[in-house]
Write an enzyme that holds these catalytic residues in place. Structure first.
Site, mmCIF file in Angstrom:
data_model
loop_
_atom_site.group_PDB
_atom_site.id
_atom_site.type_symbol
_atom_site.label_atom_id
_atom_site.label_comp_id
_atom_site.label_asym_id
_atom_site.label_seq_id
_atom_site.Cartn_x
_atom_site.Cartn_y
_atom_site.Cartn_z
ATOM 1 N N ASN A 10 0.805 -1.225 0.000
ATOM 2 C CA ASN A 10 0.000 0.000 0.000
ATOM 3 C C ASN A 10 0.837 1.273 0.000
ATOM 4 O OD1 ASN A 10 -2.489 -1.262 -0.086
ATOM 5 N ND2 ASN A 10 -2.705 -1.367 2.137
ATOM 6 N N GLY A 12 4.117 1.638 -0.819
ATOM 7 C CA GLY A 12 4.944 1.722 -2.016
ATOM 8 C C GLY A 12 4.148 2.070 -3.258
ATOM 9 N N ASP A 32 9.045 -5.362 -6.538
ATOM 10 C CA ASP A 32 8.586 -6.189 -5.425
ATOM 11 C C ASP A 32 9.024 -7.627 -5.679
ATOM 12 O OD1 ASP A 32 6.287 -5.696 -3.099
ATOM 13 O OD2 ASP A 32 6.446 -7.792 -3.728
ATOM 14 N N SER A 118 10.556 1.991 5.736
ATOM 15 C CA SER A 118 10.328 0.754 6.482
ATOM 16 C C SER A 118 10.479 0.981 7.987
ATOM 17 C CB SER A 118 11.319 -0.323 6.022
ATOM 18 O OG SER A 118 11.316 -0.472 4.620
ATOM 19 N N ASN A 119 9.656 0.289 8.765
ATOM 20 C CA ASN A 119 9.706 0.397 10.223
ATOM 21 C C ASN A 119 10.470 -0.760 10.877
ATOM 22 O OD1 ASN A 119 8.304 2.821 10.968
ATOM 23 N ND2 ASN A 119 6.406 1.884 10.281
ATOM 24 N N ARG A 150 0.407 14.598 11.155
ATOM 25 C CA ARG A 150 -0.634 14.087 12.057
ATOM 26 C C ARG A 150 -0.963 15.105 13.150
ATOM 27 N NH1 ARG A 150 1.723 7.895 12.068
ATOM 28 N NH2 ARG A 150 0.340 7.127 10.407
ATOM 29 N N HIS A 174 10.750 7.875 15.357
ATOM 30 C CA HIS A 174 9.415 7.648 14.803
ATOM 31 C C HIS A 174 8.775 6.510 15.587
ATOM 32 C CE1 HIS A 174 6.183 7.770 11.960
ATOM 33 N NE2 HIS A 174 6.420 6.567 11.485
#
Length: 310
Positions: A10, A12, A32, A118-119, A150, A174
């Site tokens: 979603n 990307g 991907d 990326s997280n 936000r 973050h």
């Protein structure tokens, strides 16, 4: 200009589509590991060009050779957060993915600017920088732009005003330890503390800290993607057009704020060379303590990750 987006999920795919619409690159590659997904989404994007009035060449691929000579690479690949999962829970799983992706990128592009999404974001930016061998100015994490957006949206919602009139600055990692700086938050130049009670501001600050988790809990599966993708595009646009925007991004500090060698969100100038200046703004001691605490959490996680890699 050639831009590659790694990861056709979603975040990307939405990022790629917005980049194509804005015509920030002549050539855009969506890559991907899952066969067919990037090809199908890229073709769908390309076919929207005649109606959307853009001519960006969008290509989907599973082959890193197609990313050759990319000027900018956006890394969104990684496992998504699930309800109850913190960004830190993702640490070891996504570190391996980001390390692999970065290595493959560097095989085909000599000197790209890498934007990491990326997280856990700050730690994955450290991983990408470490693996890439690039100057720290060319590896940037997308965090503060999203977190600030936000905070701005919640303030606008609270006051019933245009979001365009709200400015905010969210520093730090973050994650739950991010630092929304109230003293630099204004509405049409008016300090937010003059418009909203301290108690209510504290509630909005806390909602900002848990903003990503709030969306995860609503969705049940997956995580936020419209706001993250839009935030990435704002960063990329400033780089491509050399706009010199001052945006809060995760960058490696060199003593600023008493922090050294840790990727953490602070205001920077973004231009064609990546991070062109790091701004060390004056903070109250309480905010500085929170920022340093946030950086310490990132640093400890990076050291733990480095140790696990031997």
């Amino acid at each position: 200009m050639k831009i590659t987006v790694i990861g056709a999920g979603n975040v990307g795919a939405t990022t790629a589509f917005r980049l194509a619409e804005k015509q920030l690159a002549r050539e855009l590659v969506l890559l991907d590991v899952v066969e067919g997904i990037p090809q199908g989404k890229a073709l769908d994007m390309y076919e929207s060009g005649p109606v959307g009035l853009f001519d960006t060449k969008v290509t989907g691929s599973n082959d890193y050779a197609d990313t050759a000579n990319s000027d900018i690479v956006v890394i969104t690949a990684g496992l998504p957060r699930k309800p109850g999962m913190t960004r830190e829970d993702l640490l070891s799983m996504n570190a391996g993915i980001v390390r692999e992706v970065t290595g493959r990128i560097m095989e085909h592009s000599k000197n790209p600017i890498i934007v990491v999404v990326s997280n856990p974001l700050d730690i994955m930016t450290h991983v990408a920088w470490q693996k890439s061998g690039l100057p720290k100015e060319r590896v940037i994490g997308m965090a503060g732009v999203l977190d600030s957006a936000r905070f701005r949206s919640f303030i606008a919602m609270e006051l019933g005003v245009s979001m365009q009139d709200v400015t905010a600055c969210v520093l730090g990692g973050h994650g739950d330890a991010m630092v929304p700086v109230v003293k630099y938050t204004t509405v049409a130049g008016i300090p937010v503390a003059d418009l909203i009670s301290a108690e209510r501001i504290a509630e909005l600050v806390e909602r900002t800290r848990t903003g990503g988790a709030e969306i995860v809990n609503h969705l049940k599966q997956g995580s936020a993607f419209y706001a993250p993708a839009t935030s990435v595009v704002e960063m990329v646009e400033s780089i491509v057009l050399d706009r010199k925007r001052v945006l809060t991004c995760a960058v490696s500090l060199d003593g600023q704020y008493g922090i050294d060698g840790t990727f953490v969100g602070v205001p920077v100038k973004l231009g064609k060379n990546g991070v062109e200046h790091i701004y060390e703004i004056k903070l109250d001691q309480s905010d500085l303590d929170l920022l340093q605490k946030s950086a310490k959490i990132v640093d400890e996680n990076c050291k733990m990750l480095d140790a696990s890699q031997g």
